[in-house]
Motif scaffolding. Structure first.
Motif, PDB file in Angstrom:
ATOM      1  N   PRO A  30       0.821  -1.221   0.000  1.00 40.59           N
ATOM      2  CA  PRO A  30       0.000   0.000   0.000  1.00 40.59           C
ATOM      3  C   PRO A  30       0.853   1.268   0.000  1.00 40.59           C
ATOM      4  O   PRO A  30       0.542   2.235  -0.702  1.00 40.59           O
ATOM      5  N   GLU A  31       1.919   1.263   0.779  1.00 42.31           N
ATOM      6  CA  GLU A  31       2.809   2.421   0.870  1.00 42.31           C
ATOM      7  C   GLU A  31       3.382   2.784  -0.493  1.00 42.31           C
ATOM      8  O   GLU A  31       3.520   3.970  -0.833  1.00 42.31           O
ATOM      9  N   LYS A  32       3.728   1.774  -1.293  1.00 46.05           N
ATOM     10  CA  LYS A  32       4.333   1.992  -2.607  1.00 46.05           C
ATOM     11  C   LYS A  32       3.295   2.253  -3.707  1.00 46.05           C
ATOM     12  O   LYS A  32       3.674   2.506  -4.855  1.00 46.05           O
ATOM     13  N   GLY A  33       2.022   2.181  -3.382  1.00 48.36           N
ATOM     14  CA  GLY A  33       0.992   2.385  -4.399  1.00 48.36           C
ATOM     15  C   GLY A  33       0.780   1.169  -5.283  1.00 48.36           C
ATOM     16  O   GLY A  33       0.062   1.252  -6.295  1.00 48.36           O
ATOM     17  N   ILE A  34       1.357   0.035  -4.917  1.00 46.30           N
ATOM     18  CA  ILE A  34       1.154  -1.193  -5.692  1.00 46.30           C
ATOM     19  C   ILE A  34      -0.234  -1.758  -5.411  1.00 46.30           C
ATOM     20  O   ILE A  34      -0.900  -2.293  -6.300  1.00 46.30           O
ATOM     21  N   ALA A  35      -0.676  -1.647  -4.168  1.00 48.41           N
ATOM     22  CA  ALA A  35      -2.038  -2.050  -3.790  1.00 48.41           C
ATOM     23  C   ALA A  35      -2.919  -0.812  -3.784  1.00 48.41           C
ATOM     24  O   ALA A  35      -2.593   0.187  -3.138  1.00 48.41           O
ATOM     25  N   LYS A  36      -4.030  -0.887  -4.500  1.00 49.01           N
ATOM     26  CA  LYS A  36      -4.911   0.278  -4.603  1.00 49.01           C
ATOM     27  C   LYS A  36      -6.360  -0.164  -4.820  1.00 49.01           C
ATOM     28  O   LYS A  36      -6.632  -1.337  -5.092  1.00 49.01           O
ATOM     29  N   PRO A  37      -7.301   0.769  -4.676  1.00 53.03           N
ATOM     30  CA  PRO A  37      -8.716   0.426  -4.833  1.00 53.03           C
ATOM     31  C   PRO A  37      -9.019  -0.223  -6.176  1.00 53.03           C
ATOM     32  O   PRO A  37      -8.382   0.091  -7.185  1.00 53.03           O
ATOM     33  N   TRP A  38      -9.982  -1.141  -6.157  1.00 50.71           N
ATOM     34  CA  TRP A  38     -10.503  -1.847  -7.320  1.00 50.71           C
ATOM     35  C   TRP A  38      -9.553  -2.901  -7.881  1.00 50.71           C
ATOM     36  O   TRP A  38      -9.888  -3.592  -8.834  1.00 50.71           O
ATOM     37  N   ASP A  39      -8.377  -3.046  -7.305  1.00 44.61           N
ATOM     38  CA  ASP A  39      -7.427  -4.052  -7.787  1.00 44.61           C
ATOM     39  C   ASP A  39      -7.846  -5.459  -7.363  1.00 44.61           C
ATOM     40  O   ASP A  39      -8.542  -5.641  -6.356  1.00 44.61           O
ATOM     41  N   VAL A  40      -7.375  -6.437  -8.124  1.00 43.22           N
ATOM     42  CA  VAL A  40      -7.416  -7.835  -7.714  1.00 43.22           C
ATOM     43  C   VAL A  40      -5.980  -8.229  -7.403  1.00 43.22           C
ATOM     44  O   VAL A  40      -5.129  -8.246  -8.291  1.00 43.22           O
ATOM     45  N   ILE A  41      -5.717  -8.488  -6.127  1.00 41.27           N
ATOM     46  CA  ILE A  41      -4.358  -8.756  -5.664  1.00 41.27           C
ATOM     47  C   ILE A  41      -4.329 -10.164  -5.063  1.00 41.27           C
ATOM     48  O   ILE A  41      -5.074 -10.458  -4.122  1.00 41.27           O
ATOM     49  N   ILE A  42      -3.492 -11.000  -5.623  1.00 35.30           N
ATOM     50  CA  ILE A  42      -3.402 -12.385  -5.187  1.00 35.30           C
ATOM     51  C   ILE A  42      -1.992 -12.620  -4.635  1.00 35.30           C
ATOM     52  O   ILE A  42      -1.002 -12.322  -5.299  1.00 35.30           O
ATOM     53  N   GLY A  43      -1.920 -13.148  -3.428  1.00 31.52           N
ATOM     54  CA  GLY A  43      -0.618 -13.326  -2.804  1.00 31.52           C
ATOM     55  C   GLY A  43      -0.438 -14.710  -2.217  1.00 31.52           C
ATOM     56  O   GLY A  43      -1.391 -15.305  -1.699  1.00 31.52           O
ATOM     57  N   ALA A  44       0.774 -15.216  -2.282  1.00 31.93           N
ATOM     58  CA  ALA A  44       1.099 -16.492  -1.654  1.00 31.93           C
ATOM     59  C   ALA A  44       1.432 -16.242  -0.187  1.00 31.93           C
ATOM     60  O   ALA A  44       2.535 -16.523   0.298  1.00 31.93           O
ATOM     61  N   THR A  78     -10.013   6.672   2.510  1.00 28.38           N
ATOM     62  CA  THR A  78      -9.284   6.040   1.406  1.00 28.38           C
ATOM     63  C   THR A  78      -8.627   7.097   0.534  1.00 28.38           C
ATOM     64  O   THR A  78      -7.462   6.955   0.139  1.00 28.38           O
ATOM     65  N   ASP A  79      -9.381   8.152   0.215  1.00 26.37           N
ATOM     66  CA  ASP A  79      -8.859   9.233  -0.629  1.00 26.37           C
ATOM     67  C   ASP A  79      -7.587   9.834  -0.044  1.00 26.37           C
ATOM     68  O   ASP A  79      -6.601  10.055  -0.752  1.00 26.37           O
ATOM     69  N   GLU A  80      -7.626  10.083   1.253  1.00 25.13           N
ATOM     70  CA  GLU A  80      -6.477  10.704   1.909  1.00 25.13           C
ATOM     71  C   GLU A  80      -5.246   9.810   1.784  1.00 25.13           C
ATOM     72  O   GLU A  80      -4.134  10.300   1.549  1.00 25.13           O
ATOM     73  N   TYR A  81      -5.456   8.503   1.908  1.00 29.46           N
ATOM     74  CA  TYR A  81      -4.332   7.566   1.806  1.00 29.46           C
ATOM     75  C   TYR A  81      -3.818   7.480   0.372  1.00 29.46           C
ATOM     76  O   TYR A  81      -2.613   7.563   0.122  1.00 29.46           O
ATOM     77  N   THR A  82      -4.712   7.314  -0.598  1.00 25.99           N
ATOM     78  CA  THR A  82      -4.268   7.085  -1.975  1.00 25.99           C
ATOM     79  C   THR A  82      -3.742   8.358  -2.648  1.00 25.99           C
ATOM     80  O   THR A  82      -2.972   8.264  -3.602  1.00 25.99           O
ATOM     81  N   LYS A  83      -4.112   9.518  -2.144  1.00 24.21           N
ATOM     82  CA  LYS A  83      -3.509  10.754  -2.670  1.00 24.21           C
ATOM     83  C   LYS A  83      -2.003  10.726  -2.450  1.00 24.21           C
ATOM     84  O   LYS A  83      -1.228  11.190  -3.291  1.00 24.21           O
ATOM     85  N   GLU A  84      -1.600  10.173  -1.307  1.00 24.70           N
ATOM     86  CA  GLU A  84      -0.166  10.098  -1.003  1.00 24.70           C
ATOM     87  C   GLU A  84       0.489   8.916  -1.696  1.00 24.70           C
ATOM     88  O   GLU A  84       1.582   9.030  -2.242  1.00 24.70           O
ATOM     89  N   SER A  85      -0.185   7.751  -1.677  1.00 24.33           N
ATOM     90  CA  SER A  85       0.455   6.540  -2.198  1.00 24.33           C
ATOM     91  C   SER A  85       0.380   6.436  -3.719  1.00 24.33           C
ATOM     92  O   SER A  85       1.297   5.910  -4.354  1.00 24.33           O
ATOM     93  N   CYS A  86      -0.722   6.905  -4.301  1.00 26.96           N
ATOM     94  CA  CYS A  86      -0.948   6.756  -5.750  1.00 26.96           C
ATOM     95  C   CYS A  86      -1.039   8.088  -6.485  1.00 26.96           C
ATOM     96  O   CYS A  86      -1.066   8.116  -7.727  1.00 26.96           O
ATOM     97  N   GLY A  87      -1.141   9.166  -5.755  1.00 28.86           N
ATOM     98  CA  GLY A  87      -1.264  10.479  -6.376  1.00 28.86           C
ATOM     99  C   GLY A  87      -2.641  10.779  -6.919  1.00 28.86           C
ATOM    100  O   GLY A  87      -2.819  11.731  -7.696  1.00 28.86           O
ATOM    101  N   LYS A  88      -3.660  10.015  -6.521  1.00 30.83           N
ATOM    102  CA  LYS A  88      -5.015  10.256  -7.025  1.00 30.83           C
ATOM    103  C   LYS A  88      -6.039   9.573  -6.131  1.00 30.83           C
ATOM    104  O   LYS A  88      -5.688   8.810  -5.213  1.00 30.83           O
ATOM    105  N   THR A  89      -7.312   9.867  -6.410  1.00 27.59           N
ATOM    106  CA  THR A  89      -8.407   9.203  -5.715  1.00 27.59           C
ATOM    107  C   THR A  89      -9.123   8.274  -6.687  1.00 27.59           C
ATOM    108  O   THR A  89      -8.845   8.276  -7.891  1.00 27.59           O
ATOM    109  N   PHE A  90     -10.051   7.485  -6.156  1.00 28.59           N
ATOM    110  CA  PHE A  90     -10.702   6.454  -6.960  1.00 28.59           C
ATOM    111  C   PHE A  90     -12.216   6.513  -6.807  1.00 28.59           C
ATOM    112  O   PHE A  90     -12.739   7.051  -5.822  1.00 28.59           O
ATOM    113  N   ASP A  91     -12.915   5.949  -7.794  1.00 28.25           N
ATOM    114  CA  ASP A  91     -14.369   5.902  -7.768  1.00 28.25           C
ATOM    115  C   ASP A  91     -14.873   5.132  -6.560  1.00 28.25           C
ATOM    116  O   ASP A  91     -14.211   4.214  -6.058  1.00 28.25           O
TER     117      ASP A  91
END
Length: 425
Positions: free
Chosen positions: A111-125, A237-250
């Motif tokens: 999340p910190e790096k903006g790799i995880a973000k809203p609407w994503d499908v993230i699959i992890g081992a 969510t907006d406050e977090y993703t503005k910093e991590s991703c530089g934008k907000t999401f639907d």
């Protein structure tokens, strides 16, 4: 009938309406993954399966490797495990590869790096991949061979989960964190109370849950058997993703009440500091109802559950001007290097060291009994990690109590399990 948040995410990924019959709970769908995550324990297995397949890497940008479980390397075996991942990442041009110096605990780092973000499908081992639902993603843990399949094809088969709605009402007291909330929920429904279901959070109480609270809550969704956990996308969510991703999401559409298999009201105002006693996360009890003094040997504050800046802030606030008990080893583990630096700048690290604790580089370490705090026979620990199974942190006859950072630090000071408001000035 409006779809659940999970169905809406899957529908967007599939390019269909969220009410499409194919997304009925129990159906199988083939979904494109945005991220395939693995670590120094699970990636070598996935790499071995991938190499034996003879396939080309589908998309190096979709692959993320984080070396965090036994890193910095504990022994020769762990060093060899990490070398396999390093060599593969360099050979295949995997940009999202995080090693010593750039690594952190995976579920805090993405999340910190903006790799995880809203609407994503993230699959992890890793079973705690469900963390990213805090941002409105569909994220879940799978086996290493499933990750190998995504590395080959970019896709994964998923069974659409039915869903439980947790309606958060009331306002929590200032002493209550997301860890107390999720332990309360797991204690209420049991460790299999949401087996292969999505747990989705709604209600007026959601606004009182910070981003870090939400990460903690979704991180432990698996501890009640859930496939995933999801919070709505809102101003937090907006406050977090503005910093991590530089934008907000639907935003999500608000699901109908009858979209859910069950609705459970959770009164946040009724929650008090709580612990999960050995040997299950669902074996919970409010701290002020413990019937005996439980003396402890070790406290760990960190992990993918509670190693974020707000967690360290809670612990530092409790410790300020005090010392940990001389008989309690107190280990602080910031979840990422960024968090470590922020804690240093805010003076938390100084507070910890002056108070008799030690501070580690980011690592999963003691959470899985890896290193940096193994328990000996008969020892008792209070920890902010996510599991307290038999032998989880060391000897099979050691005992683990799960707690919030504030309760863990208060216990370190008292030398026994207690909550912060019971400490003497």
């Amino acid at each position: 009938m409006k779809a659940t948040m999970t169905q809406q995410i899957l529908a967007k990924k599939l390019g269909i309406k969220a009410t499409d019959p194919s997304l009925k709970a129990g159906n199988l769908v083939l979904v494109e993954a945005d991220t395939a995550l693995s670590n120094d324990v699970t990636a070598p297995v996935a790499i071995d399966v991938f190499n034996k397949s003879g396939c080309a890497l589908c998309d190096a940008k979709k692959v993320t490797f984080v070396l965090d479980h036994f890193t910095p390397n504990r022994d020769i075996q762990s060093a060899n495990q990490c070398k396999i991942v390093r060599d593969f990442a360099r050979e295949k041009g995997v940009e999202n590869f995080f090693d010593v110096g750039s690594m952190g605990i995976e579920h805090a780092l993405l999340p910190e790096k903006g790799i995880a973000k809203p609407w994503d499908v993230i699959i992890g081992a890793d079973s705690h991949t469900c963390t990213y639902g805090a941002l409105g993603a569909f994220s879940t843990g799978v086996g290493s061979t499933d990750i190998a399949g995504i590395m080959m094809s970019g896709k994964i088969w998923l069974k659409v989960p039915s869903a439980i709605r947790f309606n958060l009402i009331g306002k929590p007291s200032p002493s209550i964190s997301g860890k107390d909330v999720i332990l309360y929920i797991i204690g209420k429904i049991g460790v299999d109370g949401a087996l292969y279901k999505s747990i989705e959070f709604a209600g007026e109480g959601v606004k009182y849950m910070t981003a870090d609270d939400r990460f903690t809550i979704c991180n432990m969704a698996i501890e009640c058997g859930a496939k995933n956990g999801v919070f709505p996308i809102d101003e937090t969510t907006d406050e977090y993703t503005k910093e991590s991703c530089g934008k907000t999401f639907d935003r999500f559409e608000t699901p109908d009440a009858d979209s859910y298999e069950q609705t459970i009201d959770i009164d946040l105002s009724a929650i008090r500091p709580i612990v999960a006693k050995p040997h299950l996360p669902g074996n919970t009890e409010f701290v002020d109802e413990l019937k005996e003094d439980i003396k402890i040997d070790q406290v760990v504050i960190g992990s993918c559950t509670n190693g974020r800046l707000s967690d360290l802030a809670q612990a530092a606030k409790v410790l300020e001007g005090r010392k940990v008990n001389k008989n309690v080893r107190t280990i602080i583990i910031p979840a990422t290097n960024k968090i470590y630096l922020q804690a240093l700048e805010k003076g938390y690290i100084s507070t910890f060291i002056k108070g008799g604790a030690i501070v580690s580089t980011p690592t999963c370490g003691p959470c899985l009994g890896g290193h940096m705090g193994i328990l000996a026979s008969g020892e008792v620990a209070v920890t902010t990690t996510n599991r307290n199974f038999i032998g989880r942190m060391g000897a099979k006859d050691s005992y683990i109590y799960l707690a919030s950072p504030a309760t863990a630090m208060a216990s370190a000071i008292a030398g026994k399990i207690t909550c912060a408001d019971k400490l003497e000035d």
